[in-house]
Design a protein around this motif. Structure first.
Motif, PDB file in Angstrom:
ATOM      1  N   HIS A 197       9.968-127.666  62.187  1.00  0.00           N
ATOM      2  CA  HIS A 197       9.064-127.650  63.323  1.00  0.00           C
ATOM      3  C   HIS A 197       9.460-128.777  64.270  1.00  0.00           C
ATOM      4  CE1 HIS A 197       5.474-126.585  65.506  1.00  0.00           C
ATOM      5  NE2 HIS A 197       4.991-127.806  65.440  1.00  0.00           N
ATOM      6  N   GLY A 198       9.011-128.684  65.518  1.00  0.00           N
ATOM      7  CA  GLY A 198       9.297-129.729  66.497  1.00  0.00           C
ATOM      8  C   GLY A 198      10.648-129.591  67.176  1.00  0.00           C
ATOM      9  N   HIS A 199      11.311-128.474  66.965  1.00  0.00           N
ATOM     10  CA  HIS A 199      12.610-128.236  67.586  1.00  0.00           C
ATOM     11  C   HIS A 199      12.459-127.814  69.047  1.00  0.00           C
ATOM     12  CE1 HIS A 199      16.262-125.964  68.635  1.00  0.00           C
ATOM     13  NE2 HIS A 199      16.886-126.604  67.655  1.00  0.00           N
ATOM     14  N   THR A 200      11.482-126.962  69.327  1.00  0.00           N
ATOM     15  CA  THR A 200      11.281-126.356  70.638  1.00  0.00           C
ATOM     16  C   THR A 200       9.792-126.359  70.962  1.00  0.00           C
ATOM     17  OG1 THR A 200      13.213-124.924  70.320  1.00  0.00           O
ATOM     18  CG2 THR A 200      11.611-124.238  71.987  1.00  0.00           C
ATOM     19  N   GLN A 201       9.459-126.598  72.215  1.00  0.00           N
ATOM     20  CA  GLN A 201       8.057-126.632  72.625  1.00  0.00           C
ATOM     21  C   GLN A 201       7.418-125.251  72.539  1.00  0.00           C
ATOM     22  OE1 GLN A 201       6.099-129.322  73.647  1.00  0.00           O
ATOM     23  NE2 GLN A 201       7.819-130.515  72.867  1.00  0.00           N
ATOM     24  N   GLY A 202       6.103-125.246  72.320  1.00  0.00           N
ATOM     25  CA  GLY A 202       5.357-124.009  72.354  1.00  0.00           C
ATOM     26  C   GLY A 202       5.094-123.555  73.779  1.00  0.00           C
ATOM     27  N   GLN A 203       4.569-122.337  73.903  1.00  0.00           N
ATOM     28  CA  GLN A 203       4.279-121.749  75.210  1.00  0.00           C
ATOM     29  C   GLN A 203       2.825-121.289  75.239  1.00  0.00           C
ATOM     30  OE1 GLN A 203       7.179-118.621  75.692  1.00  0.00           O
ATOM     31  NE2 GLN A 203       8.912-120.043  75.800  1.00  0.00           N
ATOM     32  N   SER A 204       2.087-121.734  76.237  1.00  0.00           N
ATOM     33  CA  SER A 204       0.662-121.397  76.333  1.00  0.00           C
ATOM     34  C   SER A 204       0.470-119.899  76.563  1.00  0.00           C
ATOM     35  CB  SER A 204       0.011-122.172  77.475  1.00  0.00           C
ATOM     36  OG  SER A 204       0.052-123.562  77.230  1.00  0.00           O
ATOM     37  N   THR A 205      -0.542-119.353  75.902  1.00  0.00           N
ATOM     38  CA  THR A 205      -0.868-117.936  76.034  1.00  0.00           C
ATOM     39  C   THR A 205      -2.388-117.810  76.109  1.00  0.00           C
ATOM     40  OG1 THR A 205       1.045-117.374  74.646  1.00  0.00           O
ATOM     41  CG2 THR A 205      -0.565-115.633  75.050  1.00  0.00           C
ATOM     42  N   TYR A 206      -2.905-117.477  77.283  1.00  0.00           N
ATOM     43  CA  TYR A 206      -4.345-117.341  77.478  1.00  0.00           C
ATOM     44  C   TYR A 206      -4.707-115.866  77.365  1.00  0.00           C
ATOM     45  CZ  TYR A 206      -3.823-122.121  79.084  1.00  0.00           C
ATOM     46  OH  TYR A 206      -3.520-123.455  79.162  1.00  0.00           O
ATOM     47  N   SER A 207      -5.107-115.458  76.179  1.00  0.00           N
ATOM     48  CA  SER A 207      -5.252-114.042  75.859  1.00  0.00           C
ATOM     49  C   SER A 207      -6.218-113.329  76.789  1.00  0.00           C
ATOM     50  CB  SER A 207      -5.713-113.886  74.411  1.00  0.00           C
ATOM     51  OG  SER A 207      -5.754-112.527  74.034  1.00  0.00           O
ATOM     52  N   ASP A 208      -7.462-113.801  76.870  1.00  0.00           N
ATOM     53  CA  ASP A 208      -8.456-113.112  77.695  1.00  0.00           C
ATOM     54  C   ASP A 208      -8.050-113.091  79.165  1.00  0.00           C
ATOM     55  OD1 ASP A 208     -10.087-112.423  75.643  1.00  0.00           O
ATOM     56  OD2 ASP A 208     -11.606-113.945  75.985  1.00  0.00           O
ATOM     57  N   ARG A 209      -7.543-114.213  79.655  1.00  0.00           N
ATOM     58  CA  ARG A 209      -7.164-114.305  81.065  1.00  0.00           C
ATOM     59  C   ARG A 209      -6.063-113.304  81.410  1.00  0.00           C
ATOM     60  NH1 ARG A 209      -5.091-120.090  82.913  1.00  0.00           N
ATOM     61  NH2 ARG A 209      -7.068-120.602  81.876  1.00  0.00           N
ATOM     62  N   ILE A 210      -5.077-113.198  80.544  1.00  0.00           N
ATOM     63  CA  ILE A 210      -3.935-112.314  80.818  1.00  0.00           C
ATOM     64  C   ILE A 210      -4.326-110.846  80.687  1.00  0.00           C
ATOM     65  CG2 ILE A 210      -1.649-111.625  79.986  1.00  0.00           C
ATOM     66  CD1 ILE A 210      -1.303-114.608  79.124  1.00  0.00           C
ATOM     67  N   ILE A 211      -5.022-110.501  79.599  1.00  0.00           N
ATOM     68  CA  ILE A 211      -5.384-109.095  79.406  1.00  0.00           C
ATOM     69  C   ILE A 211      -6.405-108.649  80.456  1.00  0.00           C
ATOM     70  CG2 ILE A 211      -6.365-107.414  77.794  1.00  0.00           C
ATOM     71  CD1 ILE A 211      -5.249-109.061  75.504  1.00  0.00           C
ATOM     72  N   ARG A 212      -7.299-109.545  80.858  1.00  0.00           N
ATOM     73  CA  ARG A 212      -8.248-109.203  81.919  1.00  0.00           C
ATOM     74  C   ARG A 212      -7.493-108.900  83.220  1.00  0.00           C
ATOM     75  NH1 ARG A 212     -13.276-112.947  84.216  1.00  0.00           N
ATOM     76  NH2 ARG A 212     -13.877-111.525  85.902  1.00  0.00           N
ATOM     77  N   ALA A 213      -6.495-109.722  83.536  1.00  0.00           N
ATOM     78  CA  ALA A 213      -5.711-109.474  84.753  1.00  0.00           C
ATOM     79  C   ALA A 213      -4.978-108.139  84.670  1.00  0.00           C
ATOM     80  CB  ALA A 213      -4.714-110.620  84.967  1.00  0.00           C
ATOM     81  N   LEU A 214      -4.462-107.807  83.483  1.00  0.00           N
ATOM     82  CA  LEU A 214      -3.789-106.514  83.304  1.00  0.00           C
ATOM     83  C   LEU A 214      -4.772-105.363  83.474  1.00  0.00           C
ATOM     84  CD1 LEU A 214      -1.586-107.482  80.219  1.00  0.00           C
ATOM     85  CD2 LEU A 214      -0.718-106.900  82.491  1.00  0.00           C
TER      86      LEU A 214
END
Length: 481
Positions: free
Chosen positions: A361-378
């Motif tokens: 772990h700690g090799h690569t940064q994570g990526q934010s994922t805002y589930s409700d925000r993204i699916i609502r926009a879709l």
């Protein structure tokens, strides 16, 4: 003098016949392929259940499951955060190999998943709850459907009350606690298919007890204040554990009511360590390669095959894929390198020593994922006839095959060759090693690297060879072209 034969009373004969029928039925069930139900929590720590000794959290259904099933006393998530562990469950491989080095990264469609393997072997497959290793857009090869699930109701990441989810690629805004909705969909799937001619494979990945912990247990007076009087800064965390425990209880009751409990393999675990250091079962908590970030509660229940017992042999989430592939009698034509093992001999008691387990772990940064925000926009874009607002989230970088230079070994890696655990911690050009005996020192407090230099050298060679293998896989060398 000839002995006379004595006939048994009719009631005794009937009882013996009934016993014989039951035994034959049990043999038939145990020899047939089971239904398989995998349940995983989001951030449930090892010590945060009644059966692992927590002083106040209420988990009566998990406690009952632990008495009826096989408890793994030393079970680990393959990573200390969510997405990577989920990739390990799907593939039996260390998550770096699959392009999931941290949260929010997508698993490559090149991987063979457990849903694909079991689907090819005749299982009907379903995914319900948190996904977080790909898209939930229709026709995306990184969606649950693209990964081999016939039916799915899934979120991009964790979700709480009134979530936006994707049902087979169709976006919906549902009402109620997310964990209850996930179990509702699971029970609907099992009820729909249990009488069919195909065995069922169901995956339920709860969104709880992940922050911000807005869901409440059901049917409990003053549920909103439950555990507020206990010595904890996170009563919501424990409330959501009690909620998910209730859902496990609903699931086990459904299996009994449907008449399929005996020949259903039900497995429960968490995707990484918990949020409370004091009850994490080791040093530190979620996000750490130390024991507290990796050790999780785990129970397997399959009444037709296994009697209740505890297993001390270490195991981890990457073991689920090869174990289930073998149980299902599935065949994978081009199987890339596995990190997990088939646990059949461990479960039967024939095997008490397993190959080492690698963590990184700690090799690569994570990526934010805002589930409700993204699916609502879709959803809103689709309703308005507008273009897809998130085309970049269909594939992300799954078609990229990175190569790594001299800094490729960066981060915090560990090699669990039970009972020894070697840590390799690299920041820039500085590399530090730590060695612990987990039997004598389960909290990893006494570093033995200076007094055990020979052992360090041996384990270091194995760990670094494994890391190079992982990087080779990440660059795409495992895939048949």
């Amino acid at each position: 003098m000839t002995a006379q034969k004595q006939s048994l009373p009719c009631t005794v004969v009937a009882a013996l016949c009934l016993q014989l029928v039951c035994c034959l039925s049990l043999q038939a069930q145990s020899s047939g392929r089971p239904h398989i139900v995998l349940v995983m929590a989001d951030d449930h720590g090892y010590g945060d259940t009644g059966f692992t000794g927590h002083p106040f959290v209420q988990t009566p259904h998990l406690d009952a499951m632990s008495k009826a099933g096989v408890v793994f006393d030393r079970f680990y998530a393959s990573a200390p955060v969510c997405s990577p562990t989920r990739a390990s469950v799907m593939t039996g491989r260390h998550p770096f190999r699959t392009n999931v080095p941290n949260h929010g990264h997508y698993m490559r469609p090149d991987e063979t998943t457990i849903a694909e393997a079991l689907g090819d072997a005749g299982y009907v497959t379903g995914h319900f709850g948190k996904w977080h290793i790909g898209s939930v857009q229709p026709d995306s090869p990184t969606s649950p459907g693209g990964a081999g699930f016939d039916e799915w109701l899934s979120g991009l990441n964790f979700f709480d009350n009134d979530p936006y989810l994707s049902r087979n690629g169709n976006y919906e805004h549902l009402q109620g606690p997310g964990s209850v909705i996930s179990m509702d969909a699971t029970i609907e799937f099992l009820t729909k298919h249990h009488g069919g001619d195909r065995p069922m494979f169901s995956v339920t990945w709860f969104p709880s007890p992940h922050d911000p912990q807005q869901e409440l247990p059901q049917g409990i007076p003053d549920a909103a204040t439950l555990y507020n009087d206990q010595p904890t800064k996170k009563p919501g965390y424990f409330r959501e554990i009690t909620l998910l425990d209730q859902q496990v209880g609903r699931l086990r009751k459904t299996l009994r009511d449907l008449g399929i409990a005996d020949n259903t393999l039900l497995f429960y675990c968490s995707d990484n360590g918990g949020l409370i250091v004091e009850s994490s079962g080791g040093r530190n908590k979620k996000g750490s390669i130390y024991e507290g970030g990796l050790r999780v509660p785990a129970i397997l229940e399959w009444p037709a095959r296994y009697r209740p017992r505890s297993i001390q042999t270490p195991a981890f989430t990457a073991d689920l894929y090869p174990t289930l592939v073998a149980i299902a009698g599935a065949s994978v034509a081009h199987q890339p390198k596995l990190d997990g093992i088939d646990l059949a001999d461990v479960l039967s008691g024939k095997q008490t020593v397993r190959p080492p387990m690698g963590f990184w772990h700690g090799h690569t940064q994570g990526q934010s994922t805002y589930s409700d925000r993204i699916i609502r926009a879709l959803l809103e874009a689709k309703q308005a006839g507008q273009p897809n607002p998130h085309p970049e989230r269909i594939l992300k970088n799954v078609e990229a095959f990175p190569t790594f230079g001299e800094d490729g070994m960066r981060g915090h890696a560990a090699w669990n060759a039970w009972p020894w655990k070697l840590h390799r911690i690299q920041n820039g050009e500085r590399v530090k090693f730590e060695l612990y005996n987990l039997v004598d020192d389960p909290m990893e407090q006494t570093d033995l690297s200076e007094s055990q230099q020979g052992r360090v050298a041996e384990l270091k060679a194995d760990l670094e060879a494994w890391q190079r293998s992982v990087l080779d896989s990440w660059s795409g060398k495992d895939y048949v072209k």
